[in-house]
Design a protein around this motif. Structure first.
Motif, PDB file in Angstrom:
ATOM      1  N   LEU A   1      85.815  45.991  94.941  1.00 23.37           N
ATOM      2  CA  LEU A   1      85.444  45.622  96.217  1.00 23.37           C
ATOM      3  C   LEU A   1      84.146  44.933  96.248  1.00 23.37           C
ATOM      4  O   LEU A   1      83.645  44.077  97.074  1.00 23.37           O
ATOM      5  N   GLU A   2      83.223  45.495  95.601  1.00 16.88           N
ATOM      6  CA  GLU A   2      81.803  45.275  95.594  1.00 16.88           C
ATOM      7  C   GLU A   2      81.608  43.774  94.899  1.00 16.88           C
ATOM      8  O   GLU A   2      80.983  42.989  95.547  1.00 16.88           O
ATOM      9  N   GLN A   3      82.413  43.380  93.898  1.00 17.52           N
ATOM     10  CA  GLN A   3      82.299  42.208  93.217  1.00 17.52           C
ATOM     11  C   GLN A   3      82.984  41.354  94.282  1.00 17.52           C
ATOM     12  O   GLN A   3      82.446  40.090  94.557  1.00 17.52           O
ATOM     13  N   ALA A   4      84.131  41.493  95.138  1.00 16.87           N
ATOM     14  CA  ALA A   4      84.675  40.677  96.157  1.00 16.87           C
ATOM     15  C   ALA A   4      83.657  40.304  97.223  1.00 16.87           C
ATOM     16  O   ALA A   4      83.323  39.391  97.796  1.00 16.87           O
ATOM     17  N   CYS A   5      82.796  41.532  97.566  1.00 15.13           N
ATOM     18  CA  CYS A   5      81.985  41.273  98.517  1.00 15.13           C
ATOM     19  C   CYS A   5      80.739  40.428  98.174  1.00 15.13           C
ATOM     20  O   CYS A   5      80.442  39.583  99.123  1.00 15.13           O
ATOM     21  N   TRP A   6      80.258  40.513  97.025  1.00 12.30           N
ATOM     22  CA  TRP A   6      79.477  39.552  96.638  1.00 12.30           C
ATOM     23  C   TRP A   6      79.761  38.281  96.519  1.00 12.30           C
ATOM     24  O   TRP A   6      79.101  37.312  96.738  1.00 12.30           O
ATOM     25  N   HIS A   7      80.992  37.764  96.265  1.00 13.55           N
ATOM     26  CA  HIS A   7      81.759  36.404  96.348  1.00 13.55           C
ATOM     27  C   HIS A   7      81.581  35.977  97.717  1.00 13.55           C
ATOM     28  O   HIS A   7      81.160  34.736  98.045  1.00 13.55           O
TER      29      HIS A   7
END
Ligand code: C2E
Ligand code: MG
Ligand code: MG
Length: 455
Positions: free
Chosen positions: A265-271
């Motif tokens: 989820l965090e990776q997705a948010c950074w993208h």
């Protein structure tokens, strides 16, 4: 309906068994145990039949038949019903042990076979329901204890047999039971070792960020990329890129899924954050798969909010995908969590729709914004009128629920054309792009006029 194997709820409720990771061990166990049953049953069954001991001979020949069945089953994973095999084995061993009446000279020994059977079932069924997991091995160990301590028997006149044969039988039984016990422990020690190794590797992967997000484009009916689904990959040293099929289940079994899910989820948010600064892609959304287990976590809503807050992205660019297996949980609680996040702006998609547990009333209970038509319905849709009719109905149901539809697994133009004609709004599949590393996604899919149109 020709191609679509829609499974009943009860069929789906059963865990996949034998699971593919366990199968080599099960196969070894079936061969090892089956071979022992055949040899033991044939030798002693033949001997007892020559001595006119019909009941014992029948029990031992039945054991031999069971052994042959095990050897056959070892070849055919899809037909294995280990539950039936172990129940027959339990009954036969009980009969043989009761017939093996202890005498003053030679004690009972057949009951010792309950030891390897109990241990094998304890390991074999450790992720099954309570009965097979605990009661069955418990019954084996109880039978072992009772038959060891008591003289209860069927009263077969074993004293008529020569003492040397009885002693030989006792010694052979003891030896075989010991060998079987050691064999079973060796088979499952390897199994447990493999699990522990996998767990350690996966825990390290989470800690050392070996898990990475791949993205697969989602395309609107006019052919524009409007977002992507985040699909997890494990870049495992020495093994290459691993698909989620190889590790999501282990992550769920071990609880690592909570940490892993938040990491994705965090990776997705950074993208999303990076895209929000780029004209043309700043409105793209990302769909993140959420395991039903994550939803059971008390801190799920707070955890998701904390990630969004930390990264600083608007919640309305995030969609969370759940599967129909959530319908087996506490719906009130799940709906409350979904509603809380939906109030923040997150949307909810029901993944693999049509293959699981939904009923219309269950669908109404959850705040769903999107139904994701499973690839099962998409495959060959252009050739199969019944699939077209089903998809038409799914789209109608989505309309009634106020949800949009997306089709996954779209591989060909005729499929996308057919789906668009039926009213599907968004498309995902190899036709528009395979899942690729998130860093490459922008280079490949940032708006260009050359993208394939679903129409
Ligand atoms: P899913 O969410 O239903 O994802 C769709 C799967 O279909 C993906 O497999 C994708 O690569 C594959 N696919 C996409 N387009 C096509 C196509 O045109 N044809 C065919 N034959 N297949 C296509 P993948 O990446 O192996 O993921 C499998 C499943 O693993 C996912 O199914 C999802 O349930 C789970 N998964 C993936 N990432 C995560 C994650 O971050 N968290 C959780 N909890 N589960 C995840
Ligand atoms: Mg999905
Ligand atoms: Mg899916």
């Amino acid at each position: 309906m020709k191609d679509i194997r829609l499974k009943s709820n009860s069929e789906l409720a059963k865990p996949k068994f034998p699971d593919t990771a366990q199968w080599p061990r099960i196969q070894r166990l079936l061969r090892f145990g089956g071979g022992a049953c055949v040899l033991h049953g044939l030798a002693w069954g033949s001997y007892y039949s020559t001595q006119g001991m019909g009941v014992l001979a029948v029990v031992l020949f039945a054991l031999m038949a069971l052994g042959l069945a095990c050897l056959y089953l070892a070849k055919t994973p899809e037909h294995v019903s280990l539950g039936i095999v172990v129940h027959v084995l339990l009954v036969l061993t009980l009969f043989a042990s009761l017939a093996d009446a202890p005498t003053a000279a030679v004690g009972r020994s057949t009951h010792l076979f309950f030891m390897p059977i109990g241990i094998a079932t304890f390991f074999l069924f450790r992720s099954e329901r309570f009965y097979l997991r605990w009661l069955f091995p418990g019954a084996c160990f109880s039978a072992l204890a009772v038959l060891e301590l008591s003289e209860v028997s069927f009263g077969q006149d074993l004293e008529l047999l020569p003492a040397t044969i009885r002693q030989l039988g006792h010694d052979l039984n003891t030896l075989t039971a010991m060998v079987l016990t050691i064999g079973v422990l060796a088979i499952f020690r390897e199994d447990l070792g493999a699990k522990v190794d996998q767990y350690t590797a996966l825990a390290r992967a989470v800690a050392q960020r070996e898990l990475c997000a791949y993205l697969q484009p989602q395309v609107s009916s006019d052919g524009r990329v409007i977002g992507a689904e985040v699909l997890l990959r494990w870049d495992r040293p020495g093994h290459g890129i691993q698909s989620p099929a190889t590790f999501i289940r282990l992550a769920e079994e071990t609880g690592l899924i909570h940490e892993m899910g938040l990491m994705v989820l965090e990776q997705a948010c950074w993208h999303l954050k990076a895209w929000s600064r780029l004209p043309g892609v700043d409105q793209w959304t990302l769909s993140v798969n959420v395991s039903p287990l994550q939803l059971t976590s008390k801190s799920f809503v707070a955890d998701v909010r904390a990630v969004l807050h930390k990264v600083g992205v608007p919640a309305n660019r995030l969609c969370l995908e759940i599967t129909e297996s959530v319908f087996t949980g506490d719906l009130g609680l799940i709906a409350a969590k979904m509603n809380a996040l939906r109030d923040d702006g997150i949307s909810w998609s029901l993944d693999d729709f049509g293959t699981g547990f939904s009923s219309l009333s269950l669908l109404q209970a959850l705040p769903l914004d999107e139904l994701k038509i499973d690839q099962l319905f998409v495959h060959d849709i252009e050739k199969d009128p019944s699939k077209r009719e089903l998809v038409r109905k799914i789209i109608e149901i989505a309309g009634i629920l106020g949800a949009s539809t997306i089709a996954e697994g779209v591989e060909t133009r005729p499929q996308s054309e057919c789906l668009r004609t039926l009213g599907c709004e968004v498309f995902q599949g190899y036709l528009f792009g395979r899942p690729i590393a998130a860093d490459e996604f922008l280079q490949v899919h940032a708006p260009t006029p050359a993208q394939p149109s679903p129409a």
